[in-house]
Design a protein around this motif. Structure first.
Motif, PDB file in Angstrom:
ATOM      1  N   LYS A   1       4.706  -1.272  -2.990  1.00 30.07           N
ATOM      2  CA  LYS A   1       5.086  -0.135  -2.155  1.00 30.07           C
ATOM      3  C   LYS A   1       4.505  -0.301  -0.765  1.00 30.07           C
ATOM      4  CE  LYS A   1       1.161   2.750  -3.612  1.00 30.07           C
ATOM      5  NZ  LYS A   1       0.776   4.053  -4.212  1.00 30.07           N
ATOM      6  N   ARG A   2       5.022   0.501   0.124  1.00 26.50           N
ATOM      7  CA  ARG A   2       4.517   0.541   1.495  1.00 26.50           C
ATOM      8  C   ARG A   2       4.146   1.977   1.819  1.00 26.50           C
ATOM      9  NH1 ARG A   2       8.814  -1.157   5.370  1.00 26.50           N
ATOM     10  NH2 ARG A   2       8.314  -3.256   4.634  1.00 26.50           N
ATOM     11  N   SER A   3       2.921   2.167   2.222  1.00 28.19           N
ATOM     12  CA  SER A   3       2.469   3.509   2.590  1.00 28.19           C
ATOM     13  C   SER A   3       2.259   3.571   4.089  1.00 28.19           C
ATOM     14  CB  SER A   3       1.165   3.849   1.855  1.00 28.19           C
ATOM     15  OG  SER A   3       0.132   2.950   2.224  1.00 28.19           O
TER      16      SER A   3
ATOM     17  N   PHE B   1      -0.285   4.450   5.651  1.00 31.17           N
ATOM     18  CA  PHE B   1      -1.644   4.152   6.089  1.00 31.17           C
ATOM     19  C   PHE B   1      -2.133   2.773   5.641  1.00 31.17           C
ATOM     20  CE2 PHE B   1      -1.254   8.759   5.383  1.00 31.17           C
ATOM     21  CZ  PHE B   1      -1.489   9.222   6.684  1.00 31.17           C
ATOM     22  N   LYS B   2      -1.778   2.356   4.423  1.00 31.81           N
ATOM     23  CA  LYS B   2      -2.295   1.111   3.884  1.00 31.81           C
ATOM     24  C   LYS B   2      -1.356  -0.072   4.027  1.00 31.81           C
ATOM     25  CE  LYS B   2      -5.158   3.428   0.409  1.00 31.81           C
ATOM     26  NZ  LYS B   2      -5.496   3.528  -1.034  1.00 31.81           N
ATOM     27  N   GLY B   3      -0.120   0.166   4.460  1.00 32.62           N
ATOM     28  CA  GLY B   3       0.826  -0.934   4.579  1.00 32.62           C
ATOM     29  C   GLY B   3       1.372  -1.316   3.209  1.00 32.62           C
ATOM     30  N   GLU B   4       1.702  -2.576   3.045  1.00 36.33           N
ATOM     31  CA  GLU B   4       2.306  -3.046   1.800  1.00 36.33           C
ATOM     32  C   GLU B   4       1.230  -3.367   0.773  1.00 36.33           C
ATOM     33  OE1 GLU B   4       4.833  -6.280   2.703  1.00 36.33           O
ATOM     34  OE2 GLU B   4       6.186  -5.109   3.963  1.00 36.33           O
ATOM     35  N   GLU B   5       1.465  -2.895  -0.445  1.00 40.06           N
ATOM     36  CA  GLU B   5       0.519  -3.104  -1.532  1.00 40.06           C
ATOM     37  C   GLU B   5       1.261  -3.604  -2.764  1.00 40.06           C
ATOM     38  OE1 GLU B   5      -2.961  -0.059  -1.654  1.00 40.06           O
ATOM     39  OE2 GLU B   5      -1.157   1.079  -1.140  1.00 40.06           O
TER      40      GLU B   5
ATOM     41  N   THR C   1       0.640  -4.300  -6.773  1.00 38.79           N
ATOM     42  CA  THR C   1      -0.243  -4.050  -7.909  1.00 38.79           C
ATOM     43  C   THR C   1       0.393  -4.661  -9.145  1.00 38.79           C
ATOM     44  OG1 THR C   1      -0.956  -1.963  -6.907  1.00 38.79           O
ATOM     45  CG2 THR C   1      -1.452  -2.295  -9.238  1.00 38.79           C
TER      46      THR C   1
END
Length: 875
Positions: A507-509, A511-515, A517
Motif C-alpha cells: 500500500k501507499r500512505s 505519510f509513509k510512502g509505499e510499504e 508487508t
C-alpha cells in the motif's frame, strides 16, 4: 478495440437544440433522436447516480446491412458477480439514505444499466445516463441544464472506461470506476473527470516490482495481453525496472488475441529455454487459460508465477490439472473489504414477475433463474417447471447456497461501495458550502437544483473519508485513490484441494510512502526446497569485482570484472571500483584497502646492516690509525709532511664514514638536510687536507733547489690550516645557500612501485646538489693533477705517489657513482651513495695511511730520519 455494430459514433451528437420561433421565448426544446432499450434498475431520488455493471457476459451481434437501423445485440449468460456489484451500489445508496448525518434531507436514487460486457452497449448506456430517456427536454436558451445523473459509478473494464470517459470528460461529468486499472486513465488532460477507487496498473506493476526486489529476483519474464490492460502495464514495467528498480525483464511477449496454437507454442518454448525462473503474466484469465494449457502440454515446471489482478482469483485455473504447475503462484488482488448489512440486503431480493424486459425477464428474475434453475413467463401466473423445480416467488433464499450471498470475499464490491460513498461525500461537502465563501467564481457555491457536473468534479477531488473497514479514501491530482493491494498465494494442499490465501499487502500512505508487508512463513513454494527460487541472469558480483554490462544483453546480465590494482569494491554488485587513499593499496582480494608497504634503506635489513657495519668498521679503523699516529707522533714518518694535517685528515675520514649512517633509516627532515651537508663538508675537509699535503710536497722539493727557499714561507703551518679552513668554508657556504633556498625534504615516492611508498629525500635544488658534488670533484681533480706532477720525486720523501693513487680511486668511484645513482630506484639510490662514500673513504684511508702504518708497525727500522732523508731509491 472492435468496430461498433451500430451508430454509436454518432451518438455524441444526441442533442439537437431548436430555437424558439418567438424572439421573446427564453426556453428551447431538445428532441431525443433515438432511444435505447437497455436492461437496468432504477430508483427515484433528489439526486440520481448512474451505474454501469456487467449483468450478462455475452451478446449476439446482428449483421450490418447499412439498409436499416442496427438493432442492439442480444445479451445472455447471467453474471452473478456483476449483479452482486450492482446490488452493492443499491445497498450503499439505501444505507446513505438512512444515514441522518450524511446528505440530510437529500434522497439518493440510481439508474443502473447492464453493459453486457460489451463496449457498444456500455457506450449506449452511458449516453442514456447523461442524456436521459425523455423524448423531449425543455432547456434554457443556451441549451444547458442539469443532466439526469450527477455522477456515474463504472465501468468495470479499462477499454470501456477509456471510451466512455473520453466522452464524459467533454462535459465534465464525473465517472468513478471500481475496476478499470489502466494507468493511461491517470492522464488528466484526456480524462479530466475520471476517478477510481481501484489502484491503477502503474501501482500494480510497482507492487510486483516490490515483490521482485524483496526476494532478489532480478531476472523475470513478462507476458502481457495485447489490449490496453497489457500494453500500458508493459510500459510501466520497462520504465520502472532496471538497476534502479532492482531487475530487468528476460523476455516480453504479447499473448495472442485468439487461440492460435502456433503462437502459444512459440511463447511457451521461449519460457522453457529462458533462464528466468519467475514469470509475470499480465492478462485476463481467458488469455491465461490458453497459455497454461500449453504449459501443461509441454510440461514446463519449476517456474514461479506472478499473477496480475485479472487472474489472481480465477477459479477456473485453480484446478488439480493446473496446480502442479501453478501451485505457489503469488498474485496481486483487489483489497478485500467488509460491508456490514450487505447480506441481509441481498436476502430481500425477490422476483419481479410484473416488470419483465423485452424478452420477459428482468435482471432480478434472471438472478432467480440462475439461483433456482427454473423458468417463468412474463405473466405472474404462468410459471413453468424446469429442472424438477417450480418457481413460485416464495422460495426461502436463505436456505440456498448461492454465490450471490457469499460476502466473505468482497473485492470489486468493496470498491463499488467506496465509489458510491465518494460521490455522496462530495455532494455532502458541496451542500455544506457557506454562501459567499464558496470555491467558485465570486466565492459562490454550487446549488443542488442547478448543479453543474464540473462542480461535483471539484468536490470529488477534495474527498477524504475513512470506511467502516478502516481504509482511507481520497483522490490525488490524477483521480487515483490511495492504492492498496492484497498479495495472494495459491496453496496446493496435500489432499489435492487448493486455496488462495492472503500472505501480505502492499500500500501507499500519505505519510509513509509505499510499504510491502509479507508473511513469508505462510507462503507455499511449489519447489522441492520449499524455498523461494533464484531468478537472476548473472550471479551477484562479490566484493573485489565490478559489474560490466554484456553488450547487447539486458541490464541485469553482466560479467564480474576484478578491480584493477589500487582500486577496491567492498559491496556486492558494485557498479564501479573506488580508488584507495594515497597511503593505501588494494588487498590481493581487492575488497579492502591496506596500508602500502614502506621502503627505505633500513638498519634492520641485510643491506642496511652490511652498510652500517662497514661504516662503523671504517670509523673504527680511522680511530685505530689515529691512535697509532698519536702513539708514534714523535717518529719521523709521522712528523714528516705536517703531522697535524695527517691527524686532521684522519678525523675528516672518520666523519666521512659516519656521515654515511645518515643515509640509512627512514628519512626525516633533519636527516635529509644534514646528510648531504655533512657528506659535502666532510669530503671537502678530507680532499682539502690531501690537496694541501700535495702542495707542501711540491713546495719542499722546490725549496731544495737553488733559489727556491722563499717558497716555503707560503706553506707554513698557519698557511696550511688557513687553506684547509678556507676551502672547507666555501663548501659550508654552498651547503648553507642550498639549505636556505631549496632545502632537501622527505618525500613519499610512489612512482617506482604503485603498491609501495618509497621514502626518500628530495634534493630540493638539483643545482645545489650539483655544485656541492662539483666542488668536491674540482678539489679532487686538482689534488690528482698536483700529485701526478710530484710522482717522480724521490720515494723517501714522496707521498705524491700514494696521493695520486688515492685520488684516482676517489675519482673513479664518484664518476661511476653518477650513472649508478640516477638509474637506481628507491632505497638502492641511497645504498649506491653510501657505497660510494664508503668505497672512496676506504680508498683514501688505505692508500694514504696503509704504507705508513706498515712502516710504523712492521718496518720500524725504516722509521728513522736517516732513512727518510736518504736519497737512495727503494726497490
Amino acid at each position: 478495440m472492435r468496430v461498433f455494430s451500430d451508430n454509436t459514433l454518432l451518438l455524441p451528437m444526441l442533442y439537437c437544440c431548436f430555437s424558439s420561433a418567438m424572439s421573446s421565448s427564453l426556453y428551447s426544446s431538445c428532441q431525443l433522436q433515438g432511444q435505447f432499450n437497455l436492461n437496468g434498475m432504477h430508483k427515484t431520488g433528489d439526486v440520481i447516480l448512474g451505474g454501469l455493471f456487467a449483468n450478462n457476459l455475452f451478446s449476439v451481434d446482428f449483421d450490418l446491412t447499412f439498409t436499416s437501423e442496427p438493432q442492439l445485440p442480444t445479451c445472455y449468460s447471467f453474471d452473478i458477480t456483476g449483479f452482486r456489484q450492482a446490488q452493492t451500489m443499491a445497498f450503499a445508496i439505501d444505507e446513505i439514505n438512512r444515514n441522518s448525518k450524511l446528505l440530510p434531507n437529500v434522497t439518493l436514487g440510481y439508474s443502473l444499466y447492464d453493459n453486457c460486457n460489451q463496449l457498444g452497449i456500455a457506450f449506449h448506456a452511458s449516453l442514456s445516463l447523461v442524456s436521459g430517456q425523455e423524448e423531449e427536454v425543455t432547456l434554457e436558451e443556451n441549451c444547458i441544464g442539469t443532466p439526469p445523473v450527477h455522477g456515474i459509478v463504472g465501468d468495470s473494464s479499462s477499454t470501456r472506461s477509456i471510451a466512455i470517459s473520453s466522452l464524459l470528460g467533454l462535459y465534465r461529468v464525473p465517472m468513478v470506476s471500481y475496476y478499470a486499472t489502466c494507468s493511461c486513465l491517470s492522464d488528466r488532460q484526456k480524462f479530466p473527470s475520471f476517478f477510481r477507487t481501484i489502484p491503477s496498473d502503474a501501482f500494480q506493476v510497482n507492487a510486483m516490482i516490490q515483490i521482485l526486489k524483496h526476494f532478489g529476483w532480478t531476472w523475470a519474464g513478462l507476458l502481457i495481453s495485447d489490449d490496453d490492460y497489457g500494453v500500458h502495464a508493459a510500459r510501466s514495467f520497462h520504465s520502472d525496472l532496471g538497476p534502479a528498480g532492482g531487475g530487468c525483464l528476460a523476455y516480453t511477449e504479447i499473448l495472442p488475441w485468439g487461440d492460435d496454437p502456433a503462437e502459444i507454442r512459440r511463447i511457451v518454448d521461449v519460457m522453457r529455454k529462458s533462464t528466468a525462473r519467475v514469470v509475470i503474466v499480465f492478462a485476463h484469465n481467458s488469455r491465461t487459460i490458453n497459455l497454461m494449457q500449453e504449459v501443461v502440454r509441454q510440461n514446463v515446471t519449476g517456474l514461479q508465477w506472478i499473477a496480475s489482478e485479472a487472474w489472481t482469483l480465477a477459479d477456473v485455473l485453480q484446478t488439480p490439472h493446473f496446480m502442479p504447475y501453478l501451485g505457489g503462484t503469488l498474485g496481486i488482488a483487489i483489497r478485500r473489504g467488509e460491508i456490514p448489512g450487505l447480506r441481509d440486503f441481498l436476502l430481500q431480493i425477490r422476483p419481479d414477475l410484473h416488470h419483465g424486459s423485452a424478452d420477459g425477464k428482468s435482471v432480478v428474475n434472471q438472478f432467480w433463474e440462475h439461483t433456482f434453475q427454473c423458468r417463468f413467463a412474463p405473466a405472474p401466473a404462468s410459471w413453468v417447471e424446469a429442472g424438477g423445480e417450480l418457481c413460485t416467488g416464495q422460495e426461502v433464499i436463505e436456505n440456498v447456497e448461492t454465490e450471490l450471498l457469499d460476502v466473505s470475499d468482497l473485492r470489486p464490491e468493496y470498491n463499488v461501495y467506496k465509489a458510491v460513498y465518494a460521490l455522496a461525500y462530495a455532494l455532502d461537502d458541496m451542500l455544506h458550502c457557506e454562501p459567499g465563501r464558496g470555491p467558485f467564481s465570486n466565492n459562490t457555491c454550487a446549488h443542488l437544483q442547478r448543479l453543474e457536473p464540473w462542480q461535483l468534479v471539484y468536490y470529488l477531488g477534495k474527498v477524504n473519508f475513512t470506511t467502516t473497514f478502516g481504509d482511507q479514501v481520497s483522490f490525488d491530482e490524477n483521480g487515483d485513490s490511495l492504492p492498496i493491494y492484497d498479495i495472494m498465494n495459491w496453496v496446493w494442499l496435500p489432499d489435492g484441494r487448493t486455496k488462495v490465501q492472503r500472505v501480505g499487502e502492499v500500500k501507499r500512505s500519505a505519510f509513509k510512502g509505499e510499504e510491502l508487508t509479507l508473511d513469508e512463513d505462510k507462503i507455499f513454494w511449489n519447489f522441492e526446497s520449499k524455498q523461494p527460487p533464484r531468478s537472476v541472469c548473472s550471479e551477484s558480483c562479490p566484493p573485489g569485482t565490478r559489474m560490466a554490462r554484456k553488450k547487447g544483453e539486458p541490464e541485469c546480465c553482466f560479467d564480474c570484472v576484478p578491480c584493477s590494482e589500487g582500486k577496491i569494491s567492498n559491496k556486492t554488485d558494485s557498479m564501479e571500483c573506488t580508488s584507495c587513499p594515497e597511503d593505501f593499496w588494494s588487498s590481493p582480494q581487492r575488497d579492502h584497502c591496506v596500508p602500502k608497504k614502506t621502503e627505505f634503506l633500513s638498519y634492520h635489513e641485510p643491506l642496511g646492516i652490511c652498510l652500517t657495519t662497514t661504516s662503523l668498521l671504517g670509523t673504527f679503523i680511522c680511530v685505530l690509525v689515529l691512535g697509532i699516529f698519536i702513539h708514534h707522533h714523535s717518529t719521523p714518518i709521522v712528523r714528516a709532511n705536517n703531522s697535524e694535517l695527517s691527524f686532521l685528515l684522519l678525523v675528516s675520514l672518520k666523519l666521512c664514514f659516519l656521515c654515511s649512517l645518515l643515509f640509512i633509516g627512514r628519512p626525516r627532515l633533519w636527516t635529509c638536510q644534514l646528510r648531504h651537508a655533512a657528506f659535502g663538508i666532510s669530503f671537502v675537509l678530507c680532499v682539502s687536507c690531501i690537496l694541501v699535503k700535495t702542495m707542501v710536497v711540491l713546495a719542499v722539493f722546490r725549496a731544495s733547489k737553488p733559489g727556491g727557499e722563499s717558497s716555503l714561507k707560503w706553506f707554513g703551518a698557519v698557511q696550511q690550516r688557513g687553506t684547509v679552513l678556507v676551502l672547507t668554508s666555501i663548501q659550508a657556504a654552498i651547503c648553507t645557500v642550498w639549505l636556505v633556498s631549496a632545502s632537501p625534504v622527505p618525500h613519499k615516492n610512489t612512482q617506482y612501485q604503485s603498491d609501495k611508498i618509497v621514502y626518500e629525500c628530495e634534493v630540493g635544488s638539483t643545482v645545489g646538489f650539483a655544485v656541492l658534488l662539483g666542488y668536491i670533484g674540482l678539489l679532487a681533480v686538482l689534488s690528482c693533477l698536483l700529485a701526478f706532477l710530484a710522482k717522480n720525486l724521490p720515494d723517501s720523501f714522496n707521498e705524491a705517489k700514494h696521493i695520486t693513487f688515492s685520488m684516482l680511486i676517489f675519482c673513479a668511484v664518484w664518476v661511476a657513482f653518477v650513472p649508478a645513482y640516477i638509474s637506481s630506484p628507491g632505497k638502492y639510490a641511497d645504498a649506491v651513495e653510501v657505497f660510494a662514500i664508503l668505497a672512496s673513504s676506504f680508498g683514501l684511508l688505505v692508500a694514504l695511511f696503509g704504507p705508513k702504518c706498515y712502516i710504523i708497525l712492521l718496518r720500524p727500522e725504516r722509521n728513522t730520519k736517516k732513512a727518510i732523508m736518504g736519497r737512495c731509491t727503494t726497490k
